[in-house]
Design a protein around this motif. Structure first.
Motif, PDB file in Angstrom:
ATOM      1  N   GLY A 194       0.779  -1.233   0.000  1.00  0.00           N
ATOM      2  CA  GLY A 194       0.000   0.000   0.000  1.00  0.00           C
ATOM      3  C   GLY A 194       0.810   1.282   0.000  1.00  0.00           C
TER       4      GLY A 194
ATOM      5  N   LEU B  91      -0.557   2.088  -4.905  1.00  0.00           N
ATOM      6  CA  LEU B  91      -1.901   2.621  -5.140  1.00  0.00           C
ATOM      7  C   LEU B  91      -2.033   3.166  -6.566  1.00  0.00           C
ATOM      8  CD1 LEU B  91      -2.815   4.332  -1.747  1.00  0.00           C
ATOM      9  CD2 LEU B  91      -3.118   1.969  -2.480  1.00  0.00           C
TER      10      LEU B  91
ATOM     11  N   MET C 145      -3.008  -2.361   2.595  1.00  0.00           N
ATOM     12  CA  MET C 145      -2.316  -1.214   3.172  1.00  0.00           C
ATOM     13  C   MET C 145      -1.459  -1.600   4.375  1.00  0.00           C
ATOM     14  SD  MET C 145      -3.134   1.328   1.281  1.00  0.00           S
ATOM     15  CE  MET C 145      -2.560   2.711   2.277  1.00  0.00           C
TER      16      MET C 145
ATOM     17  N   LEU D 241      -7.425   4.271   8.127  1.00  0.00           N
ATOM     18  CA  LEU D 241      -7.960   3.424   7.062  1.00  0.00           C
ATOM     19  C   LEU D 241      -9.478   3.595   6.966  1.00  0.00           C
ATOM     20  CD1 LEU D 241      -5.979   0.129   7.835  1.00  0.00           C
ATOM     21  CD2 LEU D 241      -5.457   1.854   6.090  1.00  0.00           C
TER      22      LEU D 241
ATOM     23  N   PHE E  48      -7.882   5.711   0.100  1.00  0.00           N
ATOM     24  CA  PHE E  48      -6.694   5.428   0.909  1.00  0.00           C
ATOM     25  C   PHE E  48      -5.608   6.496   0.723  1.00  0.00           C
ATOM     26  CE2 PHE E  48      -8.837   1.443   0.297  1.00  0.00           C
ATOM     27  CZ  PHE E  48      -8.665   0.759   1.488  1.00  0.00           C
TER      28      PHE E  48
ATOM     29  N   PRO F 268      -1.469   6.781   1.243  1.00  0.00           N
ATOM     30  CA  PRO F 268      -0.258   6.016   1.569  1.00  0.00           C
ATOM     31  C   PRO F 268       0.627   6.766   2.567  1.00  0.00           C
ATOM     32  CG  PRO F 268      -0.021   7.076  -0.563  1.00  0.00           C
ATOM     33  CD  PRO F 268      -1.435   7.337  -0.115  1.00  0.00           C
TER      34      PRO F 268
END
Length: 360
Positions: free
Chosen positions: A289, A294, A307, A342, A356, A358
């Motif tokens: 992740g 991504l 992730m 998350l 999401f 990172p």
């Protein structure tokens, strides 16, 4: 997300003497839970298993941070976050590079134990069995607090929930427990209703995350039409991932899926698959992740990515030491898949990837 199996279990507010007694009993009862460690388990009935009290003030914490290595973006992000967190807490922090060498890290911890320079350890172990006795018996005996993160110790690699925590330590922080790997495997099964030929590319053999990956992948054998046709361990780097994928692709012209449990390796795997003209024919499932992963999900180079939160992981490990010194309640297990960072799940797909952010 299976919150039941990954529940947060908090240390009770009972008087410390009762907590120490309960911890000692837990060690005796849990003797059979540990595999056969190289350096004798904390489950030894003669072990002094209570965690240390630590210094009187948070500002007196002198922490030795034992990183598994420093060679990839995940580890570098974790170390940077650790230094920033230590500065925010006003505590001392020295970082040790384990270089993915279990014996080297053992020697580093042993030297730190005898140096008298530290009253707390934050440990990302390369081999959780090898350092078990050092962290759960010798460190507490010297008054040193221990917070473990990323990989469980003392034969607990494939345990769940509170069982990932080892008595004698303050806490375990992680997000790569066996149940997450099992859900990852289940997703591959769901995505391929007609079955699939699968290759597994992992980190080092003794790594706890590798053990969880291999354990979860055994479920493929229980589903009709699924077969693991290749399995290779690497050092998590892009060149090794690329080399492993090239070898596997040449030997398996009918391969359907490659699963990689770190984005650093997945970079090399994507290069190998695309260079072989097999993009779309061989689906790549990633665990990591990071920013590249991504973006690769968006481009279709990766089917999905799980992730990981290296910064949050380190921050939680250090915060747990500070909270323990302050007398606050510290969970035995801090489950990163339940992090507010998350969107309720660690699994990023083409449909959800924009939810999401990172960390590295």
């Amino acid at each position: 997300m299976n919150r039941a199996s990954s529940r947060r279990v908090r240390r009770g507010a009972a008087p410390r003497r009762l907590a120490v007694a309960a911890t000692a009993l837990a060690v005796l009862l849990g003797a059979g839970a540990c595999s056969v460690p190289t350096d004798q388990s904390a489950a030894d009935p003669s072990a002094a298993s209570g965690k240390a009290a630590g210094p009187k003030k948070v500002s007196d914490l002198k922490i030795a941070y034992f990183s598994a290595g420093t060679s990839n973006a995940y580890l570098q992000a974790a170390i940077a976050a650790g230094k920033k967190k230590a500065s925010a807490l006003g505590v001392g922090l020295d970082v040790f590079d384990g270089q993915f060498d279990a014996q080297k890290q053992f020697d580093q911890i042993q030297t730190a134990l005898t140096s008298g320079k530290y009253n707390a350890f934050a440990v990302e172990p390369n081999d959780g069995n090898l350092v078990c006795k050092l962290l759960t018996r010798q460190a507490p005996q010297k008054g040193i607090l221990v917070s473990v993160f990323n990989l469980p110790i003392c034969g607990r690699a494939t345990k769940l929930g509170e069982e990932t925590w080892e008595p004698g330590t303050v806490t375990y922080v992680g997000g790569q427990t066996l149940d997450v790997y099992e859900r990852w495997v289940a997703q591959v099964v769901k995505d391929h209703p007609g079955g699939a030929r699968i290759a597994l590319i992992s980190g080092p053999d003794l790594n706890a995350n590798t053990l969880c990956f291999q354990q979860a992948a055994k479920a493929f054998a229980t589903h009709k039409g699924f077969k693991v046709v290749a399995q290779q361990a690497t050092d998590y780097t892009t060149p090794k991932g690329n080399s492993a994928a090239q070898t596997i692709l040449r030997a398996n012209p009918d391969l359907d899926v490659i699963m990689s449990n770190f984005s650093g390796m997945s970079r090399g795997i994507v290069q190998a698959v695309n260079s072989a003209g097999r993009k779309g024919k061989v689906k790549i499932y990633d665990f990591g992740g990071d920013t590249w992963a991504l973006n690769s999900v968006r481009k279709g180079d990766l089917q999905q990515s799980v992730m990981m939160l290296p910064a949050k992981e380190t921050e939680e490990a250090l915060q747990a030491l500070a909270d323990h010194v302050s007398g606050k309640t510290v969970p035995h297990f801090i489950n990163l898949t339940e992090s507010s960072e998350l969107p309720g799940t660690p699994f990023a797909t083409a449909d959800t990837v924009d939810d999401f952010t990172p960390e590295y």
